[in-house]
Enzyme design. Sequence first.
Site, short mmCIF file in Angstrom:
data_model
loop_
_atom_site.label_atom_id
_atom_site.label_comp_id
_atom_site.label_asym_id
_atom_site.label_seq_id
_atom_site.Cartn_x
_atom_site.Cartn_y
_atom_site.Cartn_z
N ARG A 9 17.40 32.69 24.28
CA ARG A 9 16.09 33.34 24.29
C ARG A 9 15.16 32.74 25.34
O ARG A 9 14.15 33.36 25.69
CB ARG A 9 15.43 33.25 22.91
CG ARG A 9 16.06 34.18 21.89
CD ARG A 9 15.30 34.14 20.58
NE ARG A 9 13.87 34.41 20.71
CZ ARG A 9 13.31 35.62 20.81
NH1 ARG A 9 14.10 36.70 20.80
NH2 ARG A 9 12.01 35.76 20.92
N PHE A 23 6.32 26.38 19.21
CA PHE A 23 7.35 27.25 18.64
C PHE A 23 8.42 27.63 19.66
O PHE A 23 9.54 27.15 19.59
CB PHE A 23 6.71 28.49 18.01
CG PHE A 23 5.94 28.18 16.76
CD1 PHE A 23 6.54 28.25 15.52
CD2 PHE A 23 4.63 27.75 16.83
CE1 PHE A 23 5.86 27.92 14.35
CE2 PHE A 23 3.93 27.42 15.66
CZ PHE A 23 4.54 27.50 14.43
N GLU A 24 8.11 28.45 20.61
CA GLU A 24 9.14 28.93 21.53
C GLU A 24 8.55 29.05 22.93
O GLU A 24 7.93 30.05 23.27
CB GLU A 24 9.71 30.28 21.08
CG GLU A 24 10.94 30.70 21.85
CD GLU A 24 11.52 32.01 21.34
OE1 GLU A 24 12.70 32.03 20.97
OE2 GLU A 24 10.78 33.02 21.31
N GLN A 25 8.72 28.02 23.72
CA GLN A 25 8.30 28.09 25.11
C GLN A 25 9.49 27.80 26.02
O GLN A 25 10.36 27.00 25.67
CB GLN A 25 7.14 27.13 25.41
CG GLN A 25 7.44 25.66 25.24
CD GLN A 25 6.40 24.79 25.94
OE1 GLN A 25 6.12 24.99 27.12
NE2 GLN A 25 5.84 23.85 25.22
#
Length: 538
Positions: free
Chosen positions: A344, A367-369
């Site tokens: 991702r 979270f999601e970088q």
Amino acid sequence: MPQITNPILPGFNPDPSILRVGEDYYIATSTFEWYPGVQIHHSRDLANWQLVTRPLTRKSQLDMRGNPDSCGVWAPCLSHADGLFWLVYTDVKRKDGSFKDAHNYIVTAPAIEGPWSDPIYVNSSGFDPSLFHDDDGRKYFVNMLWDHRVRPLLFAGIALQEFDPVAGRLVGPISNIYQGTDLKLVEGPHLYKRNGWYYLLTAEGGTGYDHAVTFARSRNIDGPYETHPDQHILTAKDDPLNPLQRAGHGDLVDSPDGKTYLVHLAGRPTTQKRRCVLGRETAIQEAFWGKDDWIHVKQGPLPSLHVELPGTRDEAAYWAEQRYEFDGALHRDFQWLRTPETDRIFSLTAKPGALRLYGRESIGSWFEQALVARRQTHFSYDAETVLDFAPTDERTMAGLAAYYGRYNFFYLAVTAHADGQRELLIMSSEASFPDGKLRFPALPVPIPNTGTVRLALTIRGPALQFFYALAGAELTPIGPVLDASVLSDECGGHAEHGSFTGAFVGVAAQDLNGTASPADFFGFTYRPVRDPSDRYEV
């Protein structure tokens, strides 16, 4: 015997746990929010170390999405028994305030490279766990105990409980075996057995400038433990001019020829503000056992910058330029933040010869970088990459980052104005705690909407300068000289006792529209630079 200059693991490599199996030495260190979890280095001579594995590589073992900065994997312990390598680690989900959510696990492997098992959950009563294999075959789990009620009782002592490897759980009573000295904050326990004594090594004083290694012993594993006559066998707390500061959190190993060594974390502060840009590093000291069965650090309790070891460090390798090509495998030097779902955030196959990042959440997200980076291991260095990226607006960006955490980073990004015009923008989170707001140290620079862009930075001690070049042109400075010393534990938002990692440099991409726009990076160079101003350079 030749001398080496500490540290043996430069850059962010804290909380060392050392192990010898035959002629092979291994050191496991904390990785906090950086993925994959735990660094394990290998050596044959104690002087030259090679990163061989990061064992926590999949979601079943570690998922740190949502973990705040400096949470995640704390203080692993590596041991070997019953034909297996045993790795104990903590995944910290919260650290600020009175509560800590610190979950302790065990994984095993037949070889250091793996395969490493799915984890066994052990407990959550405190952090810094270790596993002791007694000579009668029984195993004991130790960790510091956390008491949320009132300071200074947050650090309530060292807990010991038997671990049943067949049942995969703790059994029997819990004993609080040691409450530490008046330095307080007792943590980082390791147990050893020698000449009928059980020895307990702990860390005290917090991980800042009062840090220390404390030693105690007992004839019984569950105590009572008597503190070493000197209390702290290693500390720099009483000598602010010693080149190795913040010395503590150690572990012991015996060499095949009967010598004993202590590995420990330490920091090398720079500037008058005493900032440890390279984070907490791993150093080594020779130790010896006295006739009274107490251990002593040679020339201690101060940590020595220069130590005699069996091997001689390969200085050429340490100073060598590193040119990374993205040709199908991500080099082991690189890590990313928190997520086990790598597809991702990046791909090494979507664009041949490139590392493709998929823009995700904002830089500094917990979270999601999409940020892929390597440790800063020298006080001065150059870094550069080539980027192909077509931003659509101001919410899409990609570029080169010098990064510590949410509250301290510098970022040269290719982005776009609201009208779609591509531009270069420097973003800084320098000194942004607690508001977390960006600073913009220079006006954006318009660039053509197509074509690759070469991005670079230089760090010379506390001075950071960004550069850029369009295709066929020479590098040009952009923006002012920035204060690179803020990329340090002391500026991470929680001062010396709450920020635990170190400076990284790498590439990043964000798409705050949620469309995962791709950014392609062609190669990455990290070039160490010898600088006369680097007082403590190895």
